[in-house]
Design a protein around this motif. Structure first.
Motif, PDB file in Angstrom:
ATOM      1  N   SER A 169       0.918  -1.018  -0.048  1.00  9.13           N
ATOM      2  CA  SER A 169       0.162  -0.113  -0.053  1.00  9.13           C
ATOM      3  C   SER A 169       0.947   1.160  -0.028  1.00  9.13           C
ATOM      4  O   SER A 169       1.716   1.400   1.122  1.00  9.13           O
ATOM      5  CB  SER A 169      -0.834   0.061   1.208  1.00  9.13           C
ATOM      6  OG  SER A 169      -1.565   1.276   1.305  1.00  9.13           O
ATOM      7  N   ARG A 183      -2.229   0.296   9.720  1.00 10.84           N
ATOM      8  CA  ARG A 183      -2.333  -0.475   8.570  1.00 10.84           C
ATOM      9  C   ARG A 183      -3.658  -1.449   8.809  1.00 10.84           C
ATOM     10  O   ARG A 183      -4.479  -1.425   7.760  1.00 10.84           O
ATOM     11  CB  ARG A 183      -1.265  -1.550   8.342  1.00 10.84           C
ATOM     12  CG  ARG A 183      -1.439  -2.636   7.038  1.00 10.84           C
ATOM     13  CD  ARG A 183      -0.142  -3.228   6.744  1.00 10.84           C
ATOM     14  NE  ARG A 183       0.906  -3.500   7.878  1.00 10.84           N
ATOM     15  CZ  ARG A 183       1.924  -3.845   7.746  1.00 10.84           C
ATOM     16  NH1 ARG A 183       2.583  -3.772   6.438  1.00 10.84           N
ATOM     17  NH2 ARG A 183       2.590  -4.112   8.794  1.00 10.84           N
ATOM     18  N   THR A 239      -6.624  -0.650  -0.890  1.00 11.26           N
ATOM     19  CA  THR A 239      -5.610  -1.144  -0.475  1.00 11.26           C
ATOM     20  C   THR A 239      -5.891  -1.947   1.141  1.00 11.26           C
ATOM     21  O   THR A 239      -5.228  -2.796   1.791  1.00 11.26           O
ATOM     22  CB  THR A 239      -4.274  -0.483  -0.111  1.00 11.26           C
ATOM     23  OG1 THR A 239      -4.540   0.608   0.700  1.00 11.26           O
ATOM     24  CG2 THR A 239      -3.747  -0.056  -1.467  1.00 11.26           C
ATOM     25  N   THR A 240      -6.900  -1.517   1.508  1.00 11.12           N
ATOM     26  CA  THR A 240      -7.264  -2.199   2.882  1.00 11.12           C
ATOM     27  C   THR A 240      -7.525  -3.709   2.698  1.00 11.12           C
ATOM     28  O   THR A 240      -7.839  -4.324   3.736  1.00 11.12           O
ATOM     29  CB  THR A 240      -8.654  -1.476   3.481  1.00 11.12           C
ATOM     30  OG1 THR A 240      -9.008  -1.661   4.689  1.00 11.12           O
ATOM     31  CG2 THR A 240      -9.843  -1.526   2.658  1.00 11.12           C
ATOM     32  N   SER A 260      -7.284   0.283  -7.469  1.00 12.14           N
ATOM     33  CA  SER A 260      -6.149   0.946  -6.875  1.00 12.14           C
ATOM     34  C   SER A 260      -4.921   0.298  -7.556  1.00 12.14           C
ATOM     35  O   SER A 260      -4.779  -1.155  -7.439  1.00 12.14           O
ATOM     36  CB  SER A 260      -6.053   1.331  -5.476  1.00 12.14           C
ATOM     37  OG  SER A 260      -4.843   1.756  -5.146  1.00 12.14           O
ATOM     38  N   TYR A 279      -5.569  -3.630  -6.625  1.00 13.18           N
ATOM     39  CA  TYR A 279      -6.852  -4.014  -5.869  1.00 13.18           C
ATOM     40  C   TYR A 279      -7.834  -3.561  -6.482  1.00 13.18           C
ATOM     41  O   TYR A 279      -8.127  -2.588  -7.214  1.00 13.18           O
ATOM     42  CB  TYR A 279      -6.733  -3.234  -4.438  1.00 13.18           C
ATOM     43  CG  TYR A 279      -5.490  -3.883  -3.693  1.00 13.18           C
ATOM     44  CD1 TYR A 279      -5.569  -4.834  -2.995  1.00 13.18           C
ATOM     45  CD2 TYR A 279      -4.178  -2.949  -3.722  1.00 13.18           C
ATOM     46  CE1 TYR A 279      -4.103  -5.237  -2.148  1.00 13.18           C
ATOM     47  CE2 TYR A 279      -2.952  -3.264  -3.193  1.00 13.18           C
ATOM     48  CZ  TYR A 279      -3.113  -4.486  -2.365  1.00 13.18           C
ATOM     49  OH  TYR A 279      -1.904  -4.679  -1.635  1.00 13.18           O
ATOM     50  N   TYR A 313      -0.697  -9.022  -4.986  1.00 13.16           N
ATOM     51  CA  TYR A 313       0.549  -8.291  -4.378  1.00 13.16           C
ATOM     52  C   TYR A 313       1.556  -9.163  -3.994  1.00 13.16           C
ATOM     53  O   TYR A 313       1.425 -10.372  -4.349  1.00 13.16           O
ATOM     54  CB  TYR A 313      -0.215  -7.373  -3.017  1.00 13.16           C
ATOM     55  CG  TYR A 313      -0.800  -8.601  -1.996  1.00 13.16           C
ATOM     56  CD1 TYR A 313       0.008  -9.387  -1.236  1.00 13.16           C
ATOM     57  CD2 TYR A 313      -2.199  -8.771  -1.976  1.00 13.16           C
ATOM     58  CE1 TYR A 313      -0.664 -10.264  -0.306  1.00 13.16           C
ATOM     59  CE2 TYR A 313      -2.866  -9.292  -1.316  1.00 13.16           C
ATOM     60  CZ  TYR A 313      -2.211 -10.330  -0.142  1.00 13.16           C
ATOM     61  OH  TYR A 313      -2.653 -11.205   0.593  1.00 13.16           O
TER      62      TYR A 313
END
Length: 426
Positions: free
Chosen positions: A32, A43, A51-52, A69, A107, A123
């Motif tokens: 992120s 976080r 990105t959560t 994202s 994401y 990721y």
């Protein structure tokens, strides 16, 4: 000599996935860019963008619009090697072994209604490339490593009420790598090194699960559990060269190799508090169970009977890593509707120990400071930029193999991290 190299190389396949990454052990933090700006403080509780999905899947319930994202983080590392000694003691110590490296991420999150949201993320949770110069003094203990894990995570979240949300996502993890080292001459008077190369890969499943609790509209806490992942790497071990002694015992050749390993689970806890319309503060801590990495064993098939089989058949190496904590504090300041500034400070413990640390994993406890910038030109678009600088305590290597070959050095490690991401809301 060849036995010890293989022990070191197999240990790397399991453990030394990041020499200069912005996290301890072999974990990467770069999932992120908005989180990178606060040193990943908060976080599991910030839930500011798509990105959560990685930071805390429960946070997807806070996103009101469909969002995508994409981002990339780049790492530029520097190492100074000094106070070197050992046997046979010939070779260079340039220290320029970590090339400029990029870590991508992407994401997508879609709210279905006021309670349900779904998403998917891609990721890189672990990764390494280290490439020492030819003739490196520690080449018999490992001089080239390239390992990466790529994860795909489909995810769902559910919001029970205005305060409590949960999220869950299975992870599909692909690991592959290539590890090389020199083998010293076994024949008296021979001058050319032989080489060993190990390649392997596997795909395995894990999961991420999280909970987000909002005490007030301005204060929320989150907890995320990332599971261990069990791999069985399948690949090959190749020994090559022109040493008459190694050739006579049938050491040269290509063998089928397998390795069982576990990447560790972690628990991330954090708090986010909005002081006012401009200031937000973050705090977090994460426990990673590196103590799972105790002993590494590799099985090679097809090795010639006799001395070669005794050296290359079954190989084990003790690692004795320990659990670690990381801590981070961060803040964000909203200048206006378009611009937000971020900063953070983090501390990461190293799981390695002085007894088993090798040139492939020359890392110690580290500190990182970060700065970030978010630009919102419209309500639909956010551009995130981030910069981090980390430095480590001086790290000592005192590595001796069963044949008496040794490498001793002090490493001074530092790294610059750069990140950029684009988020778009539909």
């Amino acid at each position: 000599m060849k036995t010890t190299w293989l022990k070191t190389a197999i240990a790397i396949a399991a453990g030394a996935l990041s020499t200069q990454a912005l996290a301890a052990g072999f974990a990467l933090n770069e999932q992120s860019i908005s989180g990178m700006g606060t040193s990943f403080a908060g976080r599991s509780s910030s839930a500011d963008d798509a990105t959560t999905l990685f930071g805390n899947p429960a946070g997807m319930s806070r996103l009101k619009r469909e969002e995508v994202s994409f981002g990339v983080a780049a790492i530029h590392a520097k190492t100074d090697i000094k106070n070197t000694s050992g046997f046979p003691g010939n070779g260079s110590n340039d220290g320029d072994m970590v090339p400029f490296t990029a870590v991508p991420m992407g994401y997508y999150v879609k709210p279905l209604d006021d309670k349900w949201a779904i998403g998917v993320g891609v990721y890189v949770p672990f990764g390494l490339i280290t490439d020492y110069e030819g003739g490196f003094e520690g080449r018999y203990h490992g001089d080239y490593s390239e390992v990466r894990v790529i994860t795909v995570q489909p995810t769902v979240s559910y919001r029970f009420n205005e305060k409590l949300s949960i999220g869950f996502g299975p992870t599909i993890n692909r690991i592959d790598g290539q590890l090389e080292s020199a083998v010293p001459p076994a024949t008296l008077g021979a001058t050319a090194d032989s080489r060993v190369k190990i390649k392997g890969d596997d795909t395995a499943l894990g999961f991420n699960i999280g909970m987000l609790y909002e005490f007030t509209p301005h204060t929320r806490a989150g907890i995320t559990y990332r599971s261990k992942v069990d791999y069985t790497l399948e690949g090959s071990t190749r020994v090559s060269g022109n040493d008459p002694t190694l050739g006579a015992i049938g050491a040269y050749g290509k063998y089928d190799a397998s390795l069982d390993l576990e990447t560790p689970e972690s628990i991330d806890v954090s708090l986010t508090h909005e002081l006012n319309d401009q200031w937000t503060i973050y705090g977090g801590a994460m426990l990673t169970r590196w103590s799972r990495l105790e002993t590494i064993a590799v099985e090679n098939k097809g090795v010639a009977a006799g001395p070669a089989s005794a050296s290359f058949g079954t190989i084990e190496e003790e690692q004795d890593w320990h659990d670690t904590w990381s801590y981070a504090l961060g803040a964000a300041y909203k200048l206006n509707k378009q611009w937000t500034l971020r900063t953070g400070l983090a501390f990461d413990q190293s799981p390695t120990n002085n007894t088993h640390r090798s040139p492939r994993i020359p890392t110690g406890d580290r500190t990182a400071v970060s700065f970030g910038l978010a630009w919102n030109p419209t309500d639909d678009v956010t551009v995130d930029l981030a910069y981090s600088y980390l430095w480590e305590e001086d790290t000592k290597i005192r590595h001796t193999n069963s044949q008496g070959l040794s490498y001793n050095a002090t490493y001074e490690n530092s790294a610059h991290g750069f990140g950029a991401a684009l988020s778009y809301r539909f």
